[in-house]
Design a protein around this motif. Structure first.
Motif, PDB file in Angstrom:
ATOM      1  N   PRO A 180       0.669  -1.283  -0.047  1.00 55.58           N
ATOM      2  CA  PRO A 180      -0.131   0.040   0.048  1.00 55.58           C
ATOM      3  C   PRO A 180       0.822   1.286  -0.082  1.00 55.58           C
ATOM      4  CG  PRO A 180      -0.095  -1.120   2.103  1.00 55.58           C
ATOM      5  CD  PRO A 180       0.534  -2.151   1.157  1.00 55.58           C
ATOM      6  N   VAL A 181       2.109   1.100   0.091  1.00 54.90           N
ATOM      7  CA  VAL A 181       2.859   2.491   0.130  1.00 54.90           C
ATOM      8  C   VAL A 181       2.980   3.101  -1.362  1.00 54.90           C
ATOM      9  CG1 VAL A 181       5.053   1.291  -0.394  1.00 54.90           C
ATOM     10  CG2 VAL A 181       5.029   3.185   0.977  1.00 54.90           C
ATOM     11  N   ILE A 182       2.703   2.175  -2.133  1.00 61.06           N
ATOM     12  CA  ILE A 182       2.654   2.655  -3.575  1.00 61.06           C
ATOM     13  C   ILE A 182       1.551   3.746  -3.800  1.00 61.06           C
ATOM     14  CG2 ILE A 182       3.778   0.936  -4.468  1.00 61.06           C
ATOM     15  CD1 ILE A 182       1.551   0.074  -6.190  1.00 61.06           C
TER      16      ILE A 182
ATOM     17  N   VAL B 294     -10.701  -9.851   7.553  1.00 62.70           N
ATOM     18  CA  VAL B 294      -9.945  -9.096   8.348  1.00 62.70           C
ATOM     19  C   VAL B 294     -10.349  -9.695   9.872  1.00 62.70           C
ATOM     20  CG1 VAL B 294     -10.217  -7.150   6.770  1.00 62.70           C
ATOM     21  CG2 VAL B 294     -11.859  -7.388   8.445  1.00 62.70           C
ATOM     22  N   PRO B 295      -9.417  -9.221  10.577  1.00 60.91           N
ATOM     23  CA  PRO B 295      -9.496  -9.743  12.113  1.00 60.91           C
ATOM     24  C   PRO B 295     -10.936  -9.490  12.496  1.00 60.91           C
ATOM     25  CG  PRO B 295      -7.292  -8.679  11.838  1.00 60.91           C
ATOM     26  CD  PRO B 295      -8.069  -8.409  10.487  1.00 60.91           C
ATOM     27  N   GLU B 296     -11.476  -8.494  12.186  1.00 66.11           N
ATOM     28  CA  GLU B 296     -12.795  -8.177  12.882  1.00 66.11           C
ATOM     29  C   GLU B 296     -13.856  -8.939  12.373  1.00 66.11           C
ATOM     30  OE1 GLU B 296     -10.170  -4.695  13.237  1.00 66.11           O
ATOM     31  OE2 GLU B 296     -10.860  -5.970  11.432  1.00 66.11           O
ATOM     32  N   THR B 297     -13.904  -9.723  11.285  1.00 67.72           N
ATOM     33  CA  THR B 297     -14.704 -10.600  10.718  1.00 67.72           C
ATOM     34  C   THR B 297     -14.688 -12.023  10.952  1.00 67.72           C
ATOM     35  OG1 THR B 297     -13.757 -10.806   8.462  1.00 67.72           O
ATOM     36  CG2 THR B 297     -15.041  -8.959   8.793  1.00 67.72           C
ATOM     37  N   ARG B 298     -13.605 -12.528  11.401  1.00 61.42           N
ATOM     38  CA  ARG B 298     -13.035 -13.862  11.657  1.00 61.42           C
ATOM     39  C   ARG B 298     -13.926 -14.400  12.787  1.00 61.42           C
ATOM     40  NH1 ARG B 298      -6.980 -12.315  10.653  1.00 61.42           N
ATOM     41  NH2 ARG B 298      -7.136 -12.084   8.466  1.00 61.42           N
TER      42      ARG B 298
ATOM     43  N   ASP C 265      -9.790   2.567  -3.803  1.00 57.36           N
ATOM     44  CA  ASP C 265      -9.724   4.002  -2.900  1.00 57.36           C
ATOM     45  C   ASP C 265      -8.741   3.632  -1.784  1.00 57.36           C
ATOM     46  OD1 ASP C 265     -10.037   6.061  -1.245  1.00 57.36           O
ATOM     47  OD2 ASP C 265     -12.259   6.121  -1.313  1.00 57.36           O
ATOM     48  N   PRO C 266      -7.687   4.452  -1.707  1.00 56.45           N
ATOM     49  CA  PRO C 266      -6.632   4.150  -0.686  1.00 56.45           C
ATOM     50  C   PRO C 266      -7.347   4.396   0.778  1.00 56.45           C
ATOM     51  CG  PRO C 266      -5.827   5.593  -2.206  1.00 56.45           C
ATOM     52  CD  PRO C 266      -7.063   5.691  -2.528  1.00 56.45           C
ATOM     53  N   ALA C 267      -8.410   5.188   0.900  1.00 57.07           N
ATOM     54  CA  ALA C 267      -9.030   5.164   2.103  1.00 57.07           C
ATOM     55  C   ALA C 267      -9.547   4.341   2.833  1.00 57.07           C
ATOM     56  CB  ALA C 267     -10.067   6.587   2.188  1.00 57.07           C
ATOM     57  N   VAL C 268     -10.162   3.238   2.043  1.00 54.28           N
ATOM     58  CA  VAL C 268     -10.909   2.021   2.685  1.00 54.28           C
ATOM     59  C   VAL C 268     -10.007   0.946   2.650  1.00 54.28           C
ATOM     60  CG1 VAL C 268     -12.991   2.856   1.777  1.00 54.28           C
ATOM     61  CG2 VAL C 268     -11.712   1.527   0.206  1.00 54.28           C
ATOM     62  N   TRP C 269      -8.652   0.975   2.281  1.00 53.51           N
ATOM     63  CA  TRP C 269      -7.659  -0.235   2.374  1.00 53.51           C
ATOM     64  C   TRP C 269      -7.847  -1.010   3.560  1.00 53.51           C
ATOM     65  CZ3 TRP C 269      -4.576  -2.148  -1.325  1.00 53.51           C
ATOM     66  CH2 TRP C 269      -3.504  -3.078  -0.797  1.00 53.51           C
ATOM     67  N   PRO C 270      -7.850  -0.437   4.566  1.00 52.30           N
ATOM     68  CA  PRO C 270      -7.877  -1.250   5.898  1.00 52.30           C
ATOM     69  C   PRO C 270      -9.029  -2.117   6.073  1.00 52.30           C
ATOM     70  CG  PRO C 270      -7.415   1.011   6.383  1.00 52.30           C
ATOM     71  CD  PRO C 270      -7.947   1.006   5.151  1.00 52.30           C
ATOM     72  N   ILE C 271     -10.185  -1.895   5.187  1.00 54.16           N
ATOM     73  CA  ILE C 271     -11.264  -2.863   5.452  1.00 54.16           C
ATOM     74  C   ILE C 271     -11.682  -3.403   4.219  1.00 54.16           C
ATOM     75  CG2 ILE C 271     -12.372  -1.464   7.327  1.00 54.16           C
ATOM     76  CD1 ILE C 271     -14.172   0.139   5.395  1.00 54.16           C
TER      77      ILE C 271
END
Length: 328
Positions: free
Chosen positions: A89-91, A212-216, A320-326
């Protein structure tokens, strides 16, 4: 003319690039096609000097060093689903535009979910099984309908939105559990929001959450025990989202029905009781895998790349970089 590197094997290119897409690439880009060798060095060589990199399943992770000198590709177009194993994601922070065909695959998944709901509601596997065994109509067995029923959807992902669109003609009461779904967006989709437990009180339940961890373990044994009798559960997202063992137990005793396309682990190893169960529809992670869908993937992302290059427009495949975490 912009330069584009097709960083996938010839076999994969045949799978995801339609003749029309190949013609579009030849018309708009100076194209370099990879061979069967997708070594890191080959990938780096193809990417060097290219404005766009077109990738798909089988493309190795793109080394962020490709962009180290500031002259790497302006865009990555992924003719497949998730890009989380493809790029660092750094790119994104360096202004590289990334596009994913996940939203096109979502339509294929939506069709799978709709087909699964209808198949299980009408008890088609059980009727098929009985007929093959020499039987005919079963007096104790009668299928039901999807029209007008309550449908609980877990996660408002692109696959969920595709299913919601497909459900519109059925007049279903659609309730969505997603902590990130605003009331305004829910209204636009024509659904209502609810907590997890309420969504799971529906006759039909379809799971569309990312891994993601929250959904496992999101759907626990306790929640499965609270599902209405004869509820139909469809999981086309990720196996770890639900307590698979608990779900299978409730299916084997005849209380629930389920269509499973994903498992924990994959591939699963089931005993003869599970494999023979007529109220289980089991498929090998193919919900998004269709002939038409695959051939459309490269064209889907390239159309958006061209709009972005020409006019700066962020199309539906833009990541969208803003939603990368989810993101899935």
């Amino acid at each position: 003319m912009s330069k584009l590197a097709v960083v996938m094997t010839p076999e994969r290119a045949d799978d995801v690039c339609s003749p029309a897409t190949r013609a579009l690439l030849a018309d708009r880009f100076e194209v370099s096609w990879a061979g069967s060798d997708l070594s890191p060095q080959m990938v780096a060589d193809l990417a060097a000097g290219s404005d766009v990199v077109l990738t798909s399943w089988g493309t190795p992770p793109l080394d962020k060093a490709i962009w180290a000198d500031g002259n790497g590709p302006k865009a990555v177009a992924h003719a497949a689903g998730s890009v989380k194993k493809l790029i660092d994601p750094v790119i994104l922070e360096q202004g590289v535009a990334v596009f994913s065909a996940g939203t096109r695959i979502a339509w294929s998944v939506g069709e799978y979910c709709l087909a699964s709901m209808l198949t299980l509601a009408r008890r088609l596997p059980q009727f098929d099984q009985a007929l093959r065994q020499g039987g005919w109509k079963q007096s104790h067995l009668r299928g039901g309908e999807l029209a007008g029923q309550a449908v609980g959807i877990l996660g408002a992902s692109s696959t969920a939105r595709a299913l919601i669109t497909l459900l519109k003609p059925f007049g279903c009461d659609i309730v969505v559990y997603d902590p990130y779904l605003s009331a305004e967006r829910a209204a636009e989709l024509g659904v209502r929001t609810a907590g997890l437990e309420e969504a799971l009180q529906s006759r039909f339940v379809s799971i569309h959450v990312p891994d993601v961890p929250e959904t496992r373990g999101l759907v626990t044994r306790k929640l499965i025990e609270q599902l209405p009798d004869h509820a139909i559960v469809v999981n086309s997202s990720r196996g770890p989202a639900i307590d698979q063992q608990a779900l299978l137990e409730h299916c084997l005793d005849g209380r629930l029905f389920a269509a499973l396309d994903v498992y924990d682990p994959e591939p699963p190893k089931f005993g003869p009781d599970v494999l023979a169960a007529g109220n289980l529809l089991l498929t090998p992670h193919i919900a998004g895998d269709t002939v038409e869908g695959h051939l459309a993937l490269a064209g889907y992302v390239i159309d958006d790349v061209l709009r972005w290059l020409d006019d700066g427009v962020r199309g539906s495949s833009f990541v969208d970089p803003a939603v990368w975490p989810i993101a899935a």
